[in-house]
Design a protein around this motif. Structure first.
Motif, PDB file in Angstrom:
ATOM      1  N   GLN A 140     -48.569 -88.560  17.190  1.00 36.47           N
ATOM      2  CA  GLN A 140     -48.145 -89.426  16.755  1.00 36.47           C
ATOM      3  C   GLN A 140     -48.920 -89.739  15.471  1.00 36.47           C
ATOM      4  N   PRO A 141     -48.604 -89.356  14.374  1.00 42.03           N
ATOM      5  CA  PRO A 141     -50.525 -88.955  13.099  1.00 42.03           C
ATOM      6  C   PRO A 141     -50.265 -91.010  13.313  1.00 42.03           C
ATOM      7  N   ASP A 142     -49.498 -91.680  13.021  1.00 39.15           N
ATOM      8  CA  ASP A 142     -49.158 -93.282  12.163  1.00 39.15           C
ATOM      9  C   ASP A 142     -49.786 -93.466  13.132  1.00 39.15           C
ATOM     10  N   ILE A 143     -50.788 -93.176  14.036  1.00 34.78           N
ATOM     11  CA  ILE A 143     -51.454 -94.225  15.501  1.00 34.78           C
ATOM     12  C   ILE A 143     -52.725 -93.609  15.139  1.00 34.78           C
ATOM     13  N   ASP A 144     -53.335 -95.204  15.274  1.00 35.54           N
ATOM     14  CA  ASP A 144     -55.362 -95.021  15.404  1.00 35.54           C
ATOM     15  C   ASP A 144     -55.804 -94.185  16.403  1.00 35.54           C
ATOM     16  N   ALA A 145     -55.229 -94.763  17.357  1.00 37.11           N
ATOM     17  CA  ALA A 145     -55.890 -94.163  18.655  1.00 37.11           C
ATOM     18  C   ALA A 145     -54.598 -94.132  19.827  1.00 37.11           C
ATOM     19  N   VAL A 146     -54.841 -92.624  20.038  1.00 34.49           N
ATOM     20  CA  VAL A 146     -53.936 -91.765  21.928  1.00 34.49           C
ATOM     21  C   VAL A 146     -54.811 -92.352  22.615  1.00 34.49           C
ATOM     22  N   VAL A 147     -53.913 -92.058  23.576  1.00 36.56           N
ATOM     23  CA  VAL A 147     -54.817 -92.405  25.270  1.00 36.56           C
ATOM     24  C   VAL A 147     -54.435 -91.341  26.178  1.00 36.56           C
ATOM     25  N   ASN A 148     -54.870 -90.961  26.656  1.00 34.09           N
ATOM     26  CA  ASN A 148     -55.376 -89.457  27.257  1.00 34.09           C
ATOM     27  C   ASN A 148     -55.371 -90.012  28.613  1.00 34.09           C
ATOM     28  N   ALA A 149     -54.361 -89.261  29.449  1.00 30.54           N
ATOM     29  CA  ALA A 149     -54.244 -89.637  30.945  1.00 30.54           C
ATOM     30  C   ALA A 149     -55.333 -88.710  31.884  1.00 30.54           C
ATOM     31  N   ALA A 150     -56.928 -88.770  31.659  1.00 34.17           N
ATOM     32  CA  ALA A 150     -57.977 -88.314  31.490  1.00 34.17           C
ATOM     33  C   ALA A 150     -57.901 -87.639  33.109  1.00 34.17           C
ATOM     34  N   ASN A 151     -58.786 -86.665  33.178  1.00 38.05           N
ATOM     35  CA  ASN A 151     -59.426 -86.121  34.818  1.00 38.05           C
ATOM     36  C   ASN A 151     -60.960 -86.831  35.107  1.00 38.05           C
ATOM     37  N   ARG A 152     -61.160 -87.238  36.399  1.00 38.28           N
ATOM     38  CA  ARG A 152     -63.162 -87.431  35.779  1.00 38.28           C
ATOM     39  C   ARG A 152     -64.004 -87.002  35.066  1.00 38.28           C
ATOM     40  N   TRP A 153     -63.844 -85.380  35.322  1.00 34.46           N
ATOM     41  CA  TRP A 153     -64.587 -84.678  34.196  1.00 34.46           C
ATOM     42  C   TRP A 153     -64.106 -84.689  32.730  1.00 34.46           C
ATOM     43  N   LEU A 154     -62.949 -85.695  32.634  1.00 32.98           N
ATOM     44  CA  LEU A 154     -62.815 -85.454  31.305  1.00 32.98           C
ATOM     45  C   LEU A 154     -62.492 -84.183  30.350  1.00 32.98           C
ATOM     46  N   ALA A 155     -62.146 -83.231  31.108  1.00 34.35           N
ATOM     47  CA  ALA A 155     -61.963 -81.536  30.895  1.00 34.35           C
ATOM     48  C   ALA A 155     -60.605 -81.910  30.886  1.00 34.35           C
ATOM     49  N   PRO A 156     -60.386 -80.638  29.692  1.00 32.82           N
ATOM     50  CA  PRO A 156     -59.042 -80.063  29.100  1.00 32.82           C
ATOM     51  C   PRO A 156     -58.287 -80.138  30.782  1.00 32.82           C
ATOM     52  N   GLY A 157     -57.066 -80.053  31.248  1.00 36.46           N
ATOM     53  CA  GLY A 157     -56.249 -79.839  32.051  1.00 36.46           C
ATOM     54  C   GLY A 157     -54.914 -79.235  31.895  1.00 36.46           C
ATOM     55  N   GLY A 158     -54.204 -80.015  32.786  1.00 33.33           N
ATOM     56  CA  GLY A 158     -52.356 -79.701  32.677  1.00 33.33           C
ATOM     57  C   GLY A 158     -52.011 -81.635  31.680  1.00 33.33           C
ATOM     58  N   GLY A 159     -50.928 -81.445  31.841  1.00 33.89           N
ATOM     59  CA  GLY A 159     -50.289 -82.259  31.573  1.00 33.89           C
ATOM     60  C   GLY A 159     -50.645 -82.663  30.175  1.00 33.89           C
ATOM     61  N   VAL A 160     -50.982 -84.102  30.356  1.00 39.77           N
ATOM     62  CA  VAL A 160     -51.641 -85.503  29.066  1.00 39.77           C
ATOM     63  C   VAL A 160     -52.982 -84.145  28.554  1.00 39.77           C
ATOM     64  N   ALA A 161     -53.895 -84.234  29.294  1.00 35.44           N
ATOM     65  CA  ALA A 161     -54.695 -83.974  29.077  1.00 35.44           C
ATOM     66  C   ALA A 161     -55.138 -82.892  28.721  1.00 35.44           C
ATOM     67  N   GLY A 162     -54.430 -81.913  28.756  1.00 33.11           N
ATOM     68  CA  GLY A 162     -54.286 -80.941  28.213  1.00 33.11           C
ATOM     69  C   GLY A 162     -53.663 -80.546  26.919  1.00 33.11           C
ATOM     70  N   ALA A 163     -52.873 -81.068  26.630  1.00 35.71           N
ATOM     71  CA  ALA A 163     -51.846 -80.923  25.404  1.00 35.71           C
ATOM     72  C   ALA A 163     -52.901 -81.586  24.461  1.00 35.71           C
ATOM     73  N   ILE A 164     -53.753 -82.860  24.744  1.00 41.55           N
ATOM     74  CA  ILE A 164     -54.619 -83.612  23.952  1.00 41.55           C
ATOM     75  C   ILE A 164     -55.859 -82.527  23.710  1.00 41.55           C
ATOM     76  N   HIS A 165     -55.959 -81.712  24.806  1.00 45.21           N
ATOM     77  CA  HIS A 165     -57.155 -81.039  23.781  1.00 45.21           C
ATOM     78  C   HIS A 165     -56.781 -80.006  23.710  1.00 45.21           C
ATOM     79  N   ARG A 166     -55.633 -79.043  23.594  1.00 46.31           N
ATOM     80  CA  ARG A 166     -54.751 -78.049  23.360  1.00 46.31           C
ATOM     81  C   ARG A 166     -55.284 -77.922  21.130  1.00 46.31           C
TER      82      ARG A 166
END
Ligand code: ADP
Length: 177
Positions: A19-45
């Motif tokens: 979503q390159p035209d967007i200033d802020a993208v939201v991560n469906a994070a986990n408690r530790w804000l760590a890379p994981g599966g789903g959205v968090a995995g994709a964003i951290h990658r």
């Protein structure tokens, strides 16, 4: 697409990391804000190692809370990390899910973001039924927009990964307010 109090609210089908035209993208994070599966995995990658360096200092977070960091190698300015409720376990799940959207809008707006994109928070491994999540999520966004406290945000986008989720969020948005 809806225009509410001068702010556009829309649904698109796609990938939150593209979503390159967007200033802020939201991560469906986990408690530790760590890379994981789903959205968090994709964003951290996509954002690279730097993102986790920013995140580590801010963790852990509580359900409903949102924190903001730079976006690393993503083409956005910021990533907002929010922790959705585990459906039926973090209760009341609807209130906590609405808090995610309100708090994400607030921290992004405070940083001067003019646009923000959300995935369907809690509808993956956290088990929130999509129709119910769409109603709570769209209501929370519409209420925040109508509340008039957003000074910078002009565009709010829901990014839905599947065709089914896109159709459900679109219908709920069309009928909202
Ligand atoms: P949660 O833990 O909050 O349930 P998930 O990351 O498991 O979060 O999933 C949230 C929603 O995001 C699910 O509907 C999932 O299909 C969707 N999703 C997964 N990857 C992406 C992506 N790259 N872009 C947008 N949505 C995604």
């Amino acid at each position: 697409m809806r225009r509410i109090s001068g702010i556009s609210v829309e649904c698109v089908r796609g990938d939150i990391t593209k979503q390159p035209d967007i200033d802020a993208v939201v991560n469906a994070a986990n408690r530790w804000l760590a890379p994981g599966g789903g959205v968090a995995g994709a964003i951290h990658r996509a954002a690279g190692r730097k993102l986790y360096e920013f995140c580590r200092r801010l963790a852990p977070i509580k359900p409903g809370q949102a924190v903001i960091t730079p976006a690393g190698e993503l083409k956005n300015k910021f990533v907002v990390h929010c922790l959705g409720p585990v459906y039926g376990k973090d209760v009341p799940s609807d209130k906590i899910l609405a808090d995610c959207y309100r708090n994400s809008l607030k921290v992004a707006d405070e940083k001067g973001a003019q646009s923000i994109a959300f995935p369907a928070i809690s509808t993956g491994v956290f088990g929130y039924p999509v129709k119910e999540a769409a109603e709570v999520s769209v209501d929370a966004v519409v209420e925040a927009v109508e509340g008039g406290f957003l000074k910078n945000l002009k565009k709010i986008r829901f990014v839905l990964f599947s065709k089914n989720d896109f159709e459900i969020f679109s219908e709920v948005l069309d009928n909202a307010g």
